[in-house]
Structure formats: C-alpha cells, structure tokens
Design an enzyme around this catalytic site. Structure first.
Site, PDB file in Angstrom:
ATOM      1  N   GLY A 167      -3.022   8.110  -4.420  1.00 48.57           N
ATOM      2  CA  GLY A 167      -2.397   9.312  -4.994  1.00 48.57           C
ATOM      3  C   GLY A 167      -1.170   9.729  -4.209  1.00 48.57           C
ATOM      4  N   ASP A 168      -0.450  10.664  -4.747  1.00 47.83           N
ATOM      5  CA  ASP A 168       0.671  11.336  -4.073  1.00 47.83           C
ATOM      6  C   ASP A 168       0.920  12.594  -4.905  1.00 47.83           C
ATOM      7  OD1 ASP A 168       2.853  11.056  -1.930  1.00 47.83           O
ATOM      8  OD2 ASP A 168       4.084  11.356  -3.691  1.00 47.83           O
TER       9      ASP A 168
ATOM     10  N   LYS B  32       5.416   3.539   8.352  1.00 50.21           N
ATOM     11  CA  LYS B  32       4.241   4.391   8.522  1.00 50.21           C
ATOM     12  C   LYS B  32       2.979   3.536   8.564  1.00 50.21           C
ATOM     13  CE  LYS B  32       4.154   7.746   5.739  1.00 50.21           C
ATOM     14  NZ  LYS B  32       4.033   8.699   4.648  1.00 50.21           N
TER      15      LYS B  32
ATOM     16  N   LYS C 280       0.860  -1.182   0.000  1.00 47.41           N
ATOM     17  CA  LYS C 280       0.000   0.000   0.000  1.00 47.41           C
ATOM     18  C   LYS C 280       0.889   1.222   0.000  1.00 47.41           C
ATOM     19  CE  LYS C 280      -4.016   1.990   0.407  1.00 47.41           C
ATOM     20  NZ  LYS C 280      -3.729   2.643  -0.885  1.00 47.41           N
TER      21      LYS C 280
ATOM     22  N   THR D 252      -4.910  13.345   5.226  1.00 45.60           N
ATOM     23  CA  THR D 252      -3.496  13.554   5.584  1.00 45.60           C
ATOM     24  C   THR D 252      -3.334  14.883   6.323  1.00 45.60           C
ATOM     25  OG1 THR D 252      -2.914  12.328   3.594  1.00 45.60           O
ATOM     26  CG2 THR D 252      -1.139  13.504   4.699  1.00 45.60           C
TER      27      THR D 252
ATOM     28  N   GLN E  34       7.217   3.964   3.809  1.00 44.42           N
ATOM     29  CA  GLN E  34       5.808   3.560   3.873  1.00 44.42           C
ATOM     30  C   GLN E  34       5.613   2.314   4.738  1.00 44.42           C
ATOM     31  OE1 GLN E  34       3.730   5.535   1.472  1.00 44.42           O
ATOM     32  NE2 GLN E  34       2.134   4.931   2.898  1.00 44.42           N
TER      33      GLN E  34
ATOM     34  N   SER F 151      -7.009   5.562   3.725  1.00 44.07           N
ATOM     35  CA  SER F 151      -6.995   4.696   2.537  1.00 44.07           C
ATOM     36  C   SER F 151      -7.328   3.261   2.943  1.00 44.07           C
ATOM     37  CB  SER F 151      -5.616   4.712   1.873  1.00 44.07           C
ATOM     38  OG  SER F 151      -5.508   5.796   0.988  1.00 44.07           O
TER      39      SER F 151
ATOM     40  N   LYS G 287       5.303   1.777  -3.177  1.00 41.41           N
ATOM     41  CA  LYS G 287       5.234   3.131  -3.746  1.00 41.41           C
ATOM     42  C   LYS G 287       5.453   3.011  -5.242  1.00 41.41           C
ATOM     43  CE  LYS G 287       4.750   7.462  -2.612  1.00 41.41           C
ATOM     44  NZ  LYS G 287       3.917   8.039  -1.547  1.00 41.41           N
TER      45      LYS G 287
HETATM   46  P1  NDP Z   1       0.293  17.675  -4.378  1.00 37.94           P
HETATM   47  O1  NDP Z   1       0.812  17.335  -5.722  1.00 37.94           O
HETATM   48  O2  NDP Z   1      -1.152  17.830  -4.158  1.00 37.94           O
HETATM   49  O3  NDP Z   1       1.023  19.026  -3.864  1.00 37.94           O
HETATM   50  C1  NDP Z   1       2.402  19.141  -3.829  1.00 37.94           C
HETATM   51  C2  NDP Z   1       2.733  20.564  -3.439  1.00 37.94           C
HETATM   52  O4  NDP Z   1       4.157  20.694  -3.281  1.00 37.94           O
HETATM   53  C3  NDP Z   1       2.328  21.564  -4.515  1.00 37.94           C
HETATM   54  O5  NDP Z   1       1.974  22.767  -3.909  1.00 37.94           O
HETATM   55  C4  NDP Z   1       3.642  21.709  -5.298  1.00 37.94           C
HETATM   56  O6  NDP Z   1       3.744  22.909  -6.049  1.00 37.94           O
HETATM   57  C5  NDP Z   1       4.640  21.695  -4.180  1.00 37.94           C
HETATM   58  N1  NDP Z   1       5.964  21.357  -4.683  1.00 37.94           N
HETATM   59  C6  NDP Z   1       6.301  20.360  -5.551  1.00 37.94           C
HETATM   60  N2  NDP Z   1       7.616  20.393  -5.821  1.00 37.94           N
HETATM   61  C7  NDP Z   1       8.117  21.416  -5.091  1.00 37.94           C
HETATM   62  C8  NDP Z   1       9.408  21.954  -4.944  1.00 37.94           C
HETATM   63  N3  NDP Z   1      10.469  21.436  -5.578  1.00 37.94           N
HETATM   64  N4  NDP Z   1       9.559  23.027  -4.118  1.00 37.94           N
HETATM   65  C9  NDP Z   1       8.505  23.567  -3.475  1.00 37.94           C
HETATM   66  N5  NDP Z   1       7.246  23.090  -3.575  1.00 37.94           N
HETATM   67  C10 NDP Z   1       7.072  22.039  -4.377  1.00 37.94           C
HETATM   68  O7  NDP Z   1       0.903  16.589  -3.383  1.00 37.94           O
HETATM   69  P2  NDP Z   1       0.415  16.190  -1.922  1.00 37.94           P
HETATM   70  O8  NDP Z   1      -0.071  17.387  -1.198  1.00 37.94           O
HETATM   71  O9  NDP Z   1      -0.424  14.997  -2.035  1.00 37.94           O
HETATM   72  O10 NDP Z   1       1.784  15.696  -1.279  1.00 37.94           O
HETATM   73  C11 NDP Z   1       2.681  16.598  -0.616  1.00 37.94           C
HETATM   74  C12 NDP Z   1       3.650  15.788   0.237  1.00 37.94           C
HETATM   75  O11 NDP Z   1       2.898  15.018   1.198  1.00 37.94           O
HETATM   76  C13 NDP Z   1       4.512  14.777  -0.513  1.00 37.94           C
HETATM   77  O12 NDP Z   1       5.765  14.670   0.133  1.00 37.94           O
HETATM   78  C14 NDP Z   1       3.730  13.474  -0.347  1.00 37.94           C
HETATM   79  O13 NDP Z   1       4.559  12.343  -0.482  1.00 37.94           O
HETATM   80  C15 NDP Z   1       3.257  13.646   1.079  1.00 37.94           C
HETATM   81  N6  NDP Z   1       2.106  12.819   1.440  1.00 37.94           N
HETATM   82  C16 NDP Z   1       0.916  12.908   0.762  1.00 37.94           C
HETATM   83  C17 NDP Z   1      -0.161  12.147   1.146  1.00 37.94           C
HETATM   84  C18 NDP Z   1      -1.507  12.295   0.516  1.00 37.94           C
HETATM   85  O14 NDP Z   1      -2.473  11.725   1.047  1.00 37.94           O
HETATM   86  N7  NDP Z   1      -1.658  13.040  -0.561  1.00 37.94           N
HETATM   87  C19 NDP Z   1      -0.046  11.153   2.231  1.00 37.94           C
HETATM   88  C20 NDP Z   1       1.213  11.196   2.929  1.00 37.94           C
HETATM   89  C21 NDP Z   1       2.239  11.976   2.505  1.00 37.94           C
HETATM   90  P3  NDP Z   1       3.611  22.838  -7.655  1.00 37.94           P
HETATM   91  O15 NDP Z   1       2.136  22.702  -7.907  1.00 37.94           O
HETATM   92  O16 NDP Z   1       4.197  24.141  -8.107  1.00 37.94           O
HETATM   93  O17 NDP Z   1       4.408  21.659  -8.116  1.00 37.94           O
END
Ligand code: NDP
Length: 444
Positions: free
Chosen positions: A165-166, A114, A90, A209, A111, A376, A126
């Site tokens: 998703g991620d 976690k 997962k 999250t 993961q 999830s 992943k």
């Molecule tokens: P999204 O794609 O929804 O959002 C990612 C965000 O990070 C966007 O605002 C993006 O901006 C920004 N970003 C990407 N690259 C960079 C960079 N190099 N510098 C600064 N900002 C950046 O992803 P999520 O919110 O789902 O995920 C965010 C984090 O949380 C990740 O590390 C993910 O692995 C982790 N996570 C997510 C979960 C989930 O349920 N979604 C669960 C657990 C962990 P831009 O649009 O400009 O790229």
C-alpha cells in the site's frame, strides 16, 4: 564536468517534465559524490550511474471501470520496476490524482536506496494510478482494484515484484487487489504485502512505518544527549503513517499537538486523543475538522499546514513537498530542533538545506520511514515459511532494523567526513550495497 553532473544533466535533458524524479536524483547524486569520486573510473567504465537512474522497466496501462451511475471511467495505471539488483522489486501502490509517470519514477528511485538500507533482499519499485478513492463507494473501489489487477498480475509475483500500500491504498484496497490476483492466477502466494491477518498478512505491518519512524527518531535524539519524553511534537497527515507515529510518540511520553489532512490541520494544546482520531479517520472515514467539532480544546485551521505551531520535533507524515524553505525557517524560529520524515520527500531540497545549516537533527525519509517496507519484507518471509510471527516478535525485529539503519547511516556519514549529516549517510549507505550488486552482476 564531474561524472555526477554529466549524468544529472543528461537526465534533465531527457526528462524535463519529471520534476519530482529529477529532484530525487539530484539529492542522491549530490550526496554520493564523495564515493563516486573515489571510484570514478570503475563506475564510468560500467555506466553504473547511467544504469542506476534508468528504470529496468515501466509498465503503463489503461484501467477502465464502471461507476455506480453506470458511467465508464478510465484511469492510468503504472508500475515502475526500477531495480532488481538486490532482490525482487518492492514498493507501494499509490492511488492519488497527482500520480503520473514522473512521480512513480521518483518514488521508485527513492525506494531502491531505502530498501537497501533495511539490509533485507528487496529491490526497488513503485506503482499506482491517478484514481482518487475519496468519495467512491466500496463497490467502485473494488471494481477499480479488480480492473487494475487485470493488467498488473501479468507483471508481478512473489519472487518477481511484490507491491504494497501507499497513499490511497490501505487494507481495503490491498484486499480487493489480492482477491483478484488469486482469482486470475489460481495461486495463493505472498504477492502483495499489507495483507489482512486472515489471509497472509503480518502482525505489526500496519503500525510499522509510524512505529519505525519513532524508533529511529528516539535513537537519534538519545544519541544527541536529549530525551523524547516531554517533547512537543507536530505531525502532519492522519493516514496510516501519521496515526501510528502519533500513537508511538504518545507511548514514548511526548505530547503530539497537531494532525492534518488535505483540508487543513487540527491543533489540540492538550495533546491529540489518538483513539478518537483513529475512529474519525479509520472507522468513520471523516474529515479531520470533525475532531475539532468533538474536542473543545482543539482548533481547526482550514487550508493551512501545521508548521507554524511551536514544537520541539516535527514529523511530516502526509505527502511530498509539504515543507518549503519558508516552512522550515518558521519551524526553527518556533523552537523546532528535530525533524524526521514519515512521508516520502516531504521537505523540499531548500528546506533540507535550512535544517542542515541550522544543525537541526534531521533524519531523511529513506532511513526514517523504512520500517514499513522492512516489515513488508518480513511479511514476505512469513508467507514463504507458511508461518506467522507474534506482534512482539515482528516489533522486536523492526526495532533491530531501525537501529541498524541508524548505525549504517551514521557510520557512512562519518566515513566520508560528514558526521551528523544523515542525508549523506543514508544515500551513501543505501548506494553501496546496490552498486556492489550491480558491479557483480555485469552489464544488465
Ligand atoms: P494515507 O493515504 O494513509 O494518508 C495520507 C495522508 O496525507 C492523509 O491524511 C491525507 O489526507 C494526507 N494528504 C494527502 N494529500 C495531501 C495534501 N496535498 N496536503 C496535505 N495532506 C495531504 O497514506 P500513508 O499514511 O500510507 O502515506 C503517507 C506518506 O508516507 C506518503 O508520502 C507515503 O509515500 C509515505 N510512506 C508510507 C508508507 C506506508 O507504509 N504506508 C511507507 C513509507 C512511506 P486526505 O485524506 O485528505 O487525502
């Protein structure tokens, strides 16, 4: 040389070009050293650590698709099925240009622990691709997702491996991936989570999250004798995790003053208007600079990160390695006393050491952002039961899970003489269950 050092050194020799993976393993192995030492002969005899750091399977594949100009494009797809010791693999799918095998291994490894912390029966995996959805039309995203699934479907299933998703994979992408899976297999099963509500998704999964991050942060702050109400909070990112973290922090009475994307950050001393930010990001799919164009009190800082802004609490919710040692020192100089990680591994190891040396309240990603995968797993349960629970029911379970993670993390830290060190607590608590399952299942 200690068992832990031996295993880590071998891994460095084998995978020198996978720095994120090596960093993640280093962090885990260092902090579980006390439990390894206490059981060293037994663990060595079954090569427990050697097996734990080697994925059960890595699937790597070509993803050809045709863009709107009729040009054939080719990306790389991955699925790392790291550990099925405690349940089906997962973990999310990430579409981002930085995706490579080492990055997938780092995220898959994290993961495992976690997922174990959630207390639910889910193993670690992943996947993703170096495809960048930014600037692509809906049609292009759909064609890419379909081609990606044309290979992935052979390796996943509701009882085998359940992706979610991620970064770069939100509701739209999950929908296209699910549609293609169903078409290829002819089955209507809970093979992906983060699905839309009309086709097997769970209420509160989208929020999980970010909300979960705030539930555990609030508990940590409360146990330290403080309150989150009235605190100034700095958030990075403006994706799924950041938006819902901001929303819940505001609901708890905190003031959130920043959000960011890969272009820069916005600072709004009056507090972020979450409804407007959601509209900009989710509906208009615009850059975050748009917020500063619309809100007179807000400033846009191009190409910068928000860690220089004065705050009580920092919630990094964007991407790995976004807080360096210098950033951590800047945060503390500016009054920050609490950091909780919404993103995966947003703080470098040096930054984490700065938090610990300065007795900052620090909750690492494995524990802090586990709410997403926990819900999830609840989505998987609802799919199996052919039932849907209410938002309140799922949210209550999420609160319960985040509280139980907090309890496990603090009690493991105390048991090993490291009270208050939640890095050690999270790694040990996550490790114990996986190690026990691996021992019981023999050499596989
Ligand atoms: P999204 O794609 O929804 O959002 C990612 C965000 O990070 C966007 O605002 C993006 O901006 C920004 N970003 C990407 N690259 C960079 C960079 N190099 N510098 C600064 N900002 C950046 O992803 P999520 O919110 O789902 O995920 C965010 C984090 O949380 C990740 O590390 C993910 O692995 C982790 N996570 C997510 C979960 C989930 O349920 N979604 C669960 C657990 C962990 P831009 O649009 O400009 O790229």
């Amino acid at each position: 040389m200690s068992y832990v050092s031996e295993v880590y050194q071998t891994l460095c020799d084998k995978y020198p070009d996978e720095p994120e993976f090596l960093m993640a393993v280093n962090e885990v192995l260092n902090s579980i050293e006390p439990i390894i030492k206490a059981n060293e002969a037994r663990y060595r005899s079954i090569a427990l650590l050697e097996r734990m750091v080697e994925p059960e399977r890595i699937i790597s594949f070509r993803v050809p698709w045709i863009d709107d100009e009729g040009k054939v494009r080719v990306n790389r797809g991955f699925r790392v099925q790291f550990s099925s010791a405690i349940g089906p693999y997962k973990g999310g799918l990430r579409f981002h240009p930085s995706v490579n095998q080492g990055m997938m291994k780092f995220l898959g490894f994290e993961q495992i622990f976690k997922n174990s912390l959630t207390g639910l029966p889910i193993g670690g995996g992943k996947g993703g691709s170096d495809f960048d959805p930014h600037g692509k039309s809906d049609r292009e995203v759909m064609l890419f997702c379909q081609s990606f699934m044309n290979e992935l479907f052979k390796h996943i299933g509701a009882d085998v491996d359940v992706p979610a998703g991620d970064i770069g994979v939100g509701a739209r992408e999950v929908g296209y991936l699910y549609g293609q899976y169903k078409r290829l297999t002819g089955t209507y099963e809970g093979v992906l989570t983060g699905k839309g509500l009309s086709y097997g998704g769970s209420l509160a999964r989208t929020e999980a999250t970010g909300y979960g991050l705030l539930y555990i942060t609030e508990r940590m702050i409360r146990e330290a004798g403080r309150t989150i109400e009235g605190c100034t909070v700095v958030v990075s990112g403006s994706g799924n995790v950041a938006l819902h973290a901001i929303e819940k922090a505001l609901a708890m009475g905190a003031k959130v003053v920043t959000a960011s994307d890969s272009g820069g950050y916005i600072y709004d001393p009056d507090g972020i208007n979450i409804e407007l930010l959601k509209k900009i990001k989710l509906q208009d799919r615009a850059r975050i600079s748009r917020y500063a164009e619309l809100v007179p009190s807000a400033e846009y800082h191009e190409g910068e990160k928000p860690w220089g802004v004065r705050c009580d609490i920092a919630l990094p919710c964007a991407i790995q390695n976004e807080i360096s040692k210098d950033d951590a020192e800047t945060l503390i100089r500016n009054g920050c006393w609490c950091v909780a990680e919404g993103a995966n591994m947003p703080s470098s190891l040096d930054a984490i050491n700065v938090y610990l040396e300065n007795s900052i309240l620090f909750m690492p990603a494995k524990a802090a952002n586990a709410g997403g995968v926990a819900v999830s797993a609840l989505e998987m349960s609802q799919d199996s039961q052919r039932l849907s629970w209410t938002f309140e029911e799922v949210d209550e379970r999420l609160k319960g899970i985040m509280n139980s993670i907090y309890d496990k993390v603090t009690s493991a830290a105390e048991r090993y003489g490291c009270k208050g060190n939640f890095v050690i607590g999270a790694n040990i608590a996550g490790f114990e269950k996986v190690a026990e399952a691996m021992e019981a299942q023999g050499i596989v």
